[in-house]
Enzyme design. Structure first.
Site, PDB file in Angstrom:
ATOM      1  N   GLU A   1      19.285  51.683   0.958  1.00 13.52           N
ATOM      2  CA  GLU A   1      18.957  51.143   2.250  1.00 13.52           C
ATOM      3  C   GLU A   1      17.854  49.705   2.959  1.00 13.52           C
ATOM      4  OE1 GLU A   1      19.594  53.977   4.665  1.00 13.52           O
ATOM      5  OE2 GLU A   1      19.612  55.163   3.558  1.00 13.52           O
TER       6      GLU A   1
ATOM      7  N   ARG B   1      20.767  47.970   6.115  1.00 15.03           N
ATOM      8  CA  ARG B   1      20.053  47.712   7.042  1.00 15.03           C
ATOM      9  C   ARG B   1      19.324  46.346   7.530  1.00 15.03           C
ATOM     10  NH1 ARG B   1      17.851  53.995   9.141  1.00 15.03           N
ATOM     11  NH2 ARG B   1      18.546  55.074   7.730  1.00 15.03           N
TER      12      ARG B   1
ATOM     13  N   ASP C   1      29.422  59.197  -0.280  1.00 14.32           N
ATOM     14  CA  ASP C   1      30.303  58.327   0.020  1.00 14.32           C
ATOM     15  C   ASP C   1      30.534  57.592   0.559  1.00 14.32           C
ATOM     16  OD1 ASP C   1      27.949  58.807   1.045  1.00 14.32           O
ATOM     17  OD2 ASP C   1      28.283  58.633   3.148  1.00 14.32           O
TER      18      ASP C   1
ATOM     19  N   GLU D   1      29.309  58.379  12.147  1.00  3.23           N
ATOM     20  CA  GLU D   1      30.809  57.891  11.021  1.00  3.23           C
ATOM     21  C   GLU D   1      32.061  58.496  12.240  1.00  3.23           C
ATOM     22  OE1 GLU D   1      27.485  58.232   8.749  1.00  3.23           O
ATOM     23  OE2 GLU D   1      27.555  59.618  10.296  1.00  3.23           O
TER      24      GLU D   1
ATOM     25  N   THR E   1      27.996  49.451   6.002  1.00  5.08           N
ATOM     26  CA  THR E   1      28.481  51.020   5.727  1.00  5.08           C
ATOM     27  C   THR E   1      27.452  51.490   6.296  1.00  5.08           C
ATOM     28  OG1 THR E   1      28.235  53.073   4.558  1.00  5.08           O
ATOM     29  CG2 THR E   1      25.911  51.375   4.147  1.00  5.08           C
TER      30      THR E   1
END
Length: 663
Positions: free
Chosen positions: A293, A297, A426, A561, A650
């Site tokens: 994360e 981010r 994913d 998404e 992502t």
């Protein structure tokens, strides 16, 4: 010309066809009385019998007729709605007070003066005037009927001034509320007259998208207002309780939003965030952070913002953070731990397991590789490339599909037999393709793994619903198929389309089109127009509905998404339906998740438009991803972050595709 009064308009005059008793003079009234007395009793009874119903009807209609005429005489009922694009449902909240922000477009290249917020030199969102206004009646429809769902109305009026950049003359209405969250009601905007006093013309159709860009900017400003007011410098806003939540204590929302503000041309907001980064952001802290994360981010955003602005402060912060994340890779297997203390320089797995999730260890490569390229320090790229090579050779895959967990001691897959494109797996598939593109399509093992994985998805996970033949991606658990699809899987249409755009097989695009329709239906078939976190699909033709949602899965976290994939699909096909679907989603966010004091909240129940149930949390990715992809979806500038020049990590942070090495 004589104009009858209201009372004259609705009065009823009865006239005897055999006389002329309708004047008001005294002699005429006496003449009428004599003629009335000359009538027989039967004639007088018949006239009275016919007159009575007319009088009764007139008495009944009198209140409604007078109310309508009175309404037409009140000037405020002649105010017209602003002529917005089809389906718009404008809202009014206290954030409106802030007035219009600059519409200057972004620039997507380094600048010569790194510390200045210079005007863009690269592709811009053009600075256009607001489209002219066309008057129309208040009662006219403003969009498809399916978009006008009733909310739960309270008696509380919104407080706070302003018009959210819409200009003066805005009238507030009653606000909706649920469990303490204030949802903005509609606004009525007074239409300014044109220069010659005539009605303003209708906006040309090619200007409608400019309005949509401004609506997205307004949504960002409203979210930013809440964050700035109640959570400044903290990780996440809690908009209902008007406070904040901490995860790492690193200003997560602020950093995640940096490149979004630059892309949208929000100079003032960007500058105040940059000042916080320069003066307040320190990674020298005794705190455990999640490697994945933090990488996608914070590190991703710092690198992206450096590329977009050329401002050195962001690269310096990225280098500092990257070096502090390196202890995570000191494991027996070279598969990184999930958690690292960036102050102490130590790392460890979660307390309950020695495993890391596969998505976490294989979705940090874009960022670490780019950090090595910028710093000319190979250590970052080497550690993540080692992870990719290890996973490439591991046994336990199922036609390219990978299990969800990997052990940091042994370096082997664990919990085998469960395969999904949802949570915990994913972005592994996404980063296979994007690393291949980032490196100039030179790393064949990445393309090999990606193509094999897509074939595995088509072979094992793709099914169609019974009622409407919607194509969806399910899960496989020890050879048993489960018709369950996370909203997270809706990244896949965009990824497939990106691969097709770069020369991969045409059936990838066919599947992308089908899955995009399914992700759209996950929104459309919900009463709020918002997708649940998880959907289950009906395989039986006898069922009436394609999608059903379990009680525990009905929440919506403001995830990006679907709009991410809509952005890719529109860029590659120019099919306007993808824009319309994104517009419907934005309207639903504004209707059911917008909090009047500032910010947006995730909700508990997408199937209950009356009480969707706020969760009191605005994830950083709503500003970092969701609103960014909506802005790019509505932009007509195809060179704004061209998909031939940039790949998005992502968390929607654009990083440049590497130039080919010199020959």
């Amino acid at each position: 010309m004589y104009t009858p009064s209201r009372k004259e308009y609705i009065s009823v005059t009865v006239r005897d066809p055999h006389s002329h008793c309708y004047n008001n003079g005294k002699h005429r009234r006496q003449s009428c009385w004599r003629k009335w007395k000359q009538l027989s009793r039967l004639q007088r009874s018949l006239i009275l019998f016919l007159l009575a119903p007319l009088l009764i009807i007139g008495a009944l209609l009198f209140p409604s007729i007078t109310e309508q005429w009175a309404g037409l005489s009140d000037s405020e009922h002649w105010l017209q709605h602003r002529d917005l694009p089809p389906g718009v449902n404008p809202v009014l909240g206290p954030a409106a007070a802030e007035g219009p922000a600059p519409v200057a477009g972004p620039r997507v290249g380094p600048v010569n003066t790194p510390d200045d917020f210079a005007e863009p030199r690269g592709p811009n969102v053009p600075m256009l005037a607001r489209p002219p206004i066309k008057k129309r009646p208040v009662e006219s429809s403003r969009g498809p009927a399916g978009l006008h769902r009733d909310g739960n109305m309270s008696d509380t009026g919104a407080k706070g001034g302003g018009d959210g950049g819409q200009g003066e003359g805005t009238e507030k209405k009653v606000v909706s509320s649920w469990r303490g969250a204030m949802i903005e009601a509609e606004q009525v905007t007074e239409v300014p007259p044109s220069a010659d006093g005539k009605e303003a013309a209708a906006p040309p159709s090619d200007l409608l998208e400019v309005d949509r860009l401004e609506v997205v900017r307004d949504a960002f400003r409203h979210a930013w207002k809440g964050y700035k007011s109640y959570a400044w410098g903290h990780d996440e806003l809690k908009p209902i309780s008007k406070t904040f939540g901490e995860w790492f204590g690193l200003g997560l929302t602020l950093i995640d939003s940096l490149d979004t503000m630059w892309i949208m041309g929000l100079k003032e907001e960007f500058e105040e965030a940059k000042q916080w980064v320069e003066k307040e952001l320190s990674f020298d802290r005794n705190v455990d952070v999640n490697l994945f994360e933090t990488t996608i981010r914070i590190l991703g955003s710092l690198l992206s913002t450096f590329h977009l602005t050329g401002q050195q402060i962001f690269l310096e912060k990225a280098k500092d953070l990257g070096s502090r994340l390196m202890p995570a890779f000191k494991t027996p297997s070279k598969i990184p731990y999930s958690d690292v203390n960036i102050g102490k320089g130590t790392a460890h797995p979660p307390r309950w397991t020695t495993d890391s999730t596969l998505a976490e260890v294989t979705s940090i490569q874009l960022e670490f590789r780019e950090l090595s390229r910028l710093t000319q320090d190979p250590q970052y790229q080497e550690v993540v490339n080692e992870v990719t090579k290890l996973v490439h050779k591991l046994p336990g895959k199922h036609d390219g599909l990978v299990p969800m967990f990997i052990n940091t001691n042994s370096g082997q897959f664990s919990h085998r037999g469960v395969f999904t494109l949802g949570a915990r797996a994913d972005s592994y598939y996404e980063y296979l393709l994007k690393q291949w593109l980032q490196g100039g399509k030179t790393e064949d093992h990445l393309l090999e793994d990606y193509l094999q994985a897509v074939d595995g998805v088509k072979k094992h996970l793709i099914r169609q619903t019974g009622p409407s033949k919607l194509t969806f991606v399910g899960e496989l658990s020890h050879n048993r198929f489960n018709p369950k699809m996370d909203h997270l899987v809706c990244f896949l249409p965009g990824t497939l389309a990106l691969g097709f755009h770069n020369g991969l097989p045409g059936d990838h695009m066919d599947l992308a089109v089908q899955l995009m329709e399914t992700c759209h239906q996950m929104y459309k078939q919900m009463e709020t127009g918002l997708s649940p976190e998880i959907a289950h699909f009906n395989l039986q033709a006898s069922d009436t509905s394609d999608v059903y949602v379990k009680s525990a899965d009905r929440h919506n976290l403001l995830r990006p998404e679907t709009v991410e994939s809509l952005f890719y699909m529109y860029r590659f096909t120019k099919d306007r339906k993808y824009r319309e679907w994104g517009w419907e989603i934005l309207q639903s966010f504004n209707k059911y998740t917008k909090v009047s004091s500032g910010g947006y909240t995730s909700i508990n129940n997408v199937r209950d438009p009356v009480n969707p149930g706020p969760r009191d949390k605005m994830e950083s990715f709503f500003l970092g991803e969701t609103l960014k992809y909506l802005f790019l979806l509505f932009s007509d500038d195809m060179e704004l972050l061209s998909l031939d020049k940039y790949i998005f990590n992502t968390e929607a942070h654009p990083l440049p595709i590497w130039p080919p090495p010199p020959k």
